[in-house]
Design an enzyme around this catalytic site. Structure first.
Site, PDB file in Angstrom:
ATOM      1  N   PRO A  16       0.830  -1.212   0.000  1.00  0.00           N
ATOM      2  CA  PRO A  16       0.000   0.000   0.000  1.00  0.00           C
ATOM      3  C   PRO A  16       0.857   1.251   0.000  1.00  0.00           C
ATOM      4  CG  PRO A  16       0.024  -1.015   2.186  1.00  0.00           C
ATOM      5  CD  PRO A  16       0.791  -1.924   1.287  1.00  0.00           C
ATOM      6  N   GLN A  71      -6.520  -2.267   3.324  1.00  0.00           N
ATOM      7  CA  GLN A  71      -5.788  -2.006   4.557  1.00  0.00           C
ATOM      8  C   GLN A  71      -6.583  -1.045   5.442  1.00  0.00           C
ATOM      9  OE1 GLN A  71      -2.198   0.513   5.084  1.00  0.00           O
ATOM     10  NE2 GLN A  71      -1.214  -1.398   5.655  1.00  0.00           N
ATOM     11  N   CYS A 101       2.500   2.485  10.267  1.00  0.00           N
ATOM     12  CA  CYS A 101       2.458   3.861   9.794  1.00  0.00           C
ATOM     13  C   CYS A 101       3.028   4.796  10.839  1.00  0.00           C
ATOM     14  CB  CYS A 101       1.020   4.258   9.496  1.00  0.00           C
ATOM     15  SG  CYS A 101       0.904   6.021   9.289  1.00  0.00           S
ATOM     16  N   LYS A 140       0.452  -5.414   8.896  1.00  0.00           N
ATOM     17  CA  LYS A 140       1.663  -4.831   8.286  1.00  0.00           C
ATOM     18  C   LYS A 140       2.369  -3.987   9.328  1.00  0.00           C
ATOM     19  CE  LYS A 140       3.573  -2.374   4.435  1.00  0.00           C
ATOM     20  NZ  LYS A 140       3.775  -1.017   4.902  1.00  0.00           N
ATOM     21  N   ASN A 202       9.493  -6.770   3.071  1.00  0.00           N
ATOM     22  CA  ASN A 202       9.210  -5.532   2.335  1.00  0.00           C
ATOM     23  C   ASN A 202      10.306  -4.506   2.608  1.00  0.00           C
ATOM     24  OD1 ASN A 202       7.317  -2.700   3.186  1.00  0.00           O
ATOM     25  ND2 ASN A 202       7.572  -3.313   1.068  1.00  0.00           N
ATOM     26  N   GLY A 203      10.564  -3.727   1.575  1.00  0.00           N
ATOM     27  CA  GLY A 203      11.469  -2.590   1.719  1.00  0.00           C
ATOM     28  C   GLY A 203      12.544  -2.565   0.661  1.00  0.00           C
ATOM     29  N   ASP A 204      12.481  -1.541  -0.196  1.00  0.00           N
ATOM     30  CA  ASP A 204      13.543  -1.266  -1.170  1.00  0.00           C
ATOM     31  C   ASP A 204      13.712  -2.327  -2.248  1.00  0.00           C
ATOM     32  OD1 ASP A 204      13.999   0.993   0.230  1.00  0.00           O
ATOM     33  OD2 ASP A 204      16.076   0.551   0.767  1.00  0.00           O
ATOM     34  N   GLY A 226       6.611  -1.767  -3.110  1.00  0.00           N
ATOM     35  CA  GLY A 226       5.878  -0.511  -3.182  1.00  0.00           C
ATOM     36  C   GLY A 226       6.482   0.421  -4.218  1.00  0.00           C
ATOM     37  N   ARG A 227       7.460   1.230  -3.770  1.00  0.00           N
ATOM     38  CA  ARG A 227       8.007   2.246  -4.675  1.00  0.00           C
ATOM     39  C   ARG A 227       8.632   1.639  -5.918  1.00  0.00           C
ATOM     40  NH1 ARG A 227      11.759   4.872  -0.531  1.00  0.00           N
ATOM     41  NH2 ARG A 227      11.714   2.709   0.157  1.00  0.00           N
TER      42      ARG A 227
END
Ligand code: FMN
Length: 375
Positions: A16, A71, A101, A140, A202-204, A226-227
């Protein structure tokens, strides 16, 4: 890959990204293939129950946008239960609870990362949601509040006990924001902490090689992107291919990138109308352009589009301007090719096979400007 009763076509997930992973982008990514499950932007449980138009827009979907996770965030147990039940009756495949978050306005109310510091209370709230629905409930989280408070392994174990069907972990602390490297060891500690449920790292993850490395070094069951999907919506398809065959598909050609850019805008117009859709597209078009090679002229002009026709004018101007960077075959001259993407947790540029080995290592993946910087 399975998440409780849900069978997914791949172990690759679209993370998300509030303001970005709306219906048009989810459809773009799904059309290119490889997405196992996509998640909406986070949705305020209370706003959903109050039928606020913004919340209803966030959960808008279509048959082609399946399976879909919504979510939720919130800290009032009753509201979370009722919102989850309502999502279940509307055909949503799973409900994800946001615990990662770090935005101040989310944490102030006790939701988001604040949940990670209160394990028992959080487990109670989550158990209530799990008992209110038959569809899988996932969570998450980040690794913890800061380096001294890496709570994710304990939280994941507590949530497994509360009936959560899977856990998504962004391998950074809240204090890290988006800085520093993703901590693969931290994700592995979460994998080791749970007994049976899948953990999704998750991440990068910006390349298929980064996805493979995260899977191998953490033992996670899947990877959420994500990105990286905004630079490269083909990443799911390419990663799946790479995991299955060991072969890296070539980077998409420029004309394919333009096709997908136009498709994305067309879907934005269908879902949000021309005026609003164009306004929203101004902020996502530069993400597509990051892999165009030189694109400053495009980025300057695309932020003014107000109609579909404006985009065509901007592209026509851009294609003329871009000529100066091309060789006789119409390809970008080597020195103008975008450098390979490099995940923070990978030491070396991974994409030498793609013929870009002369380029300097790629920059760290940025966070979009604006209020979203607090994610
Ligand atoms: C603009 C932006 C919006 C985000 N919105 C959400 C969100 O609504 N819910 C959430 O759990 N995480 C959100 N995140 C965090 C991402 O889901 C993800 O965990 C993080 O970006 C790291 O993954 P990536 O490097 O693949 O992007 C957001 C991140 C960004 C940059």
């Amino acid at each position: 890959m399975r998440i409780s009763s849900l069978t997914l076509a791949s172990n690759l997930f679209l993370s998300p990204l509030a303001g970005y992973t709306n219906l048009p982008f989810r459809l773009v990514a799904r059309e290119l293939g490889g997405v196992g499950l996509a998640t909406t932007d986070l949705v305020n449980a209370r706003s959903l129950l109050e039928n606020k138009s913004k919340a209803l827009k966030l959960i808008e979907t279509r048959p082609a946008d399946q399976p879909l996770a919504v979510q939720l965030f919130g800290s009032v147990a009753r509201e979370m239960r009722e919102a989850a039940a309502r999502l279940e009756s509307s055909g949503v495949a799973s409900v994800d609870i946001n615990m990662g978050c770090p935005a101040r306005k989310v944490c102030r109310g006790g939701g988001g990362s604040a949940m990670m510091t209160q394990l028992d209370k959080t487990a109670r709230l989550v158990r209530g949601v799990v008992e209110a629905v038959k569809i899988p409930v996932t969570a998450k989280m980040r690794l913890g509040w800061d380096e001294e408070n890496i709570t994710a392994p304990d939280l994941a174990r507590a949530l497994e006990g509360a009936g959560v069907a899977a856990v998504f972990v962004h391998g950074r602390t809240r204090q890290q924001g988006f800085g520093g490297a993703v901590n693969l060891g931290g994700i592995r500690a979460v994998v080791e902490a749970v007994k049976t449920i899948p953990v999704i790292g998750n991440g990068d993850v910006t390349t298929p090689e980064a996805a493979k490395m995260m899977l191998e070094q953490t033992g996670c069951a899947g990877v959420s992107i994500g990105r990286g999907a905004f630079y490269n919506p083909w990443i799911f398809n390419h990663t799946l291919h790479y995991l299955q065959t060991g072969q890296l598909p070539p980077e998409p050609r420029f004309d394919e990138r333009l096709r997908v850019l136009r498709r994305h805008l067309d879907l934005m117009l269908e879902v949000f109308g021309e005026e609003h859709g164009c306004r929203m597209f101004r902020k996502v078009a530069p993400w597509h352009a990051r892999r165009f090679g030189p694109a400053s002229q495009f980025n300057r002009n695309v932020v003014r589009i107000a109609t579909r026709a404006d985009l065509e004018d901007v592209l026509a101007d851009y294609l003329r301007w871009r000529q100066q960077f091309l060789d006789d075959q119409g390809e970008l001259k080597p020195r103008f090719r975008p450098p390979p993407m490099v995940a923070s947790f990978m030491e070396q540029a991974p994409s030498a096979e793609r013929g870009t080995q002369d380029a300097a290592p790629g920059p760290a993946i940025p966070v979009p400007k604006g209020p979203v910087e607090v994610w």
